[in-house]
Design a protein around this motif. Structure first.
Motif, short mmCIF file in Angstrom:
data_model
loop_
_atom_site.label_atom_id
_atom_site.label_comp_id
_atom_site.label_asym_id
_atom_site.label_seq_id
_atom_site.Cartn_x
_atom_site.Cartn_y
_atom_site.Cartn_z
N THR A 51 -8.57 0.04 -6.56
CA THR A 51 -7.13 -0.15 -6.36
C THR A 51 -6.43 -0.43 -7.69
OG1 THR A 51 -7.27 -0.86 -4.07
CG2 THR A 51 -5.42 -1.72 -5.34
N THR A 111 -4.14 2.13 -2.86
CA THR A 111 -5.28 1.43 -2.24
C THR A 111 -6.17 2.38 -1.43
OG1 THR A 111 -3.87 0.90 -0.35
CG2 THR A 111 -4.04 -0.76 -2.08
N ASP A 126 0.83 -1.20 0.00
CA ASP A 126 0.00 0.00 0.00
C ASP A 126 0.87 1.25 0.00
OD1 ASP A 126 -3.08 -0.82 1.42
OD2 ASP A 126 -1.47 -2.27 1.21
#
Length: 213
Positions: free
Chosen positions: A85, A16, A10
């Motif tokens: 995402t 994300t 991430d």
């Protein structure tokens, strides 16, 4: 000589933030808590899902209630983790270039292990040699035991690996395990957060990785 590059997930490989924000707010609203902005969630990220939920709730709750909130969030996020995402611009090309240079690639994340593997397989098929998230033992970055798991699984030593990440947690992980750290600025932290941690390298764009390595 370096042989392996360990990537945070991430804020380093994948953006994300929208899916995480949506999942947290779905949980908060369901239990009558105030929703959070994406910027608030951005600041809360880096130390795993349980701390994200704790900080998002913003007040102390009984352990039994917290577990209920966390499980609600976790179930929702696992079902919706791929909706918005995507890799950061340039990341797929950088990964391809690194593989062509002969580097082995791995992911090490404080996200739940099942979600880490799910996202890596979906977003980067046939790219990474290994991926690890937080498992039932609860070990997470910056605990050096998490790095030990990866190094042992891949049969390498710390001096053979780079660690690339976007947070203070990633930099501290590298320091705790004597890894060479490359901190990136396109994720969830800014220069003012990263520079005081003194990583070996700081890069502003994904393609800058190729200038360092």
């Amino acid at each position: 000589m370096k042989k392996v590059i360990l990537f945070d997930l991430d804020g380093t490989l994948l953006d994300t933030l929208t899916d995480l924000t949506n999942a947290i707010n779905h949980m908060l609203l369901n239990f009558n808590f105030k929703p959070r902005t994406a910027e608030e969630i951005r600041r809360f990220l880096g130390n795993g899902a349980k701390q994200l939920v704790e900080l998002s709730i913003g007040k102390s709750v009984e352990p039994e209630k917290f577990e209920e909130y966390y499980q609600y969030y976790d179930t929702y996020y696992q079902a919706h983790s791929e909706e918005q995402t995507a890799p950061y611009e340039g990341i797929p090309q950088v990964l391809e270039s690194l593989k062509k240079r002969g580097y082995r690639l791995a992911v090490i994340s404080n996200k739940q292990d099942i979600v880490v593997k799910q996202l890596v397989d979906k977003m980067f098929p046939n790219t990474f040699d290994y991926a690890l998230g937080v498992t039932e033992d609860g070990i997470k970055k910056p605990d050096p035991r998490m790095i030990d798991k990866v190094l042992e699984a891949m049969g390498i030593f710390a001096h053979e690996a780079y660690l690339i990440g976007d947070s203070e947690t990633d930099i501290q992980t590298g320091k705790n395990s004597n890894l060479t750290v490359i901190a990136c600025l396109w994720g969830f932290r800014d220069m003012k957060d990263i520079a005081p941690m003194n990583p070996e390298f700081i890069v502003g764009k994904p393609y800058d990785i190729l200038k360092v390595i």
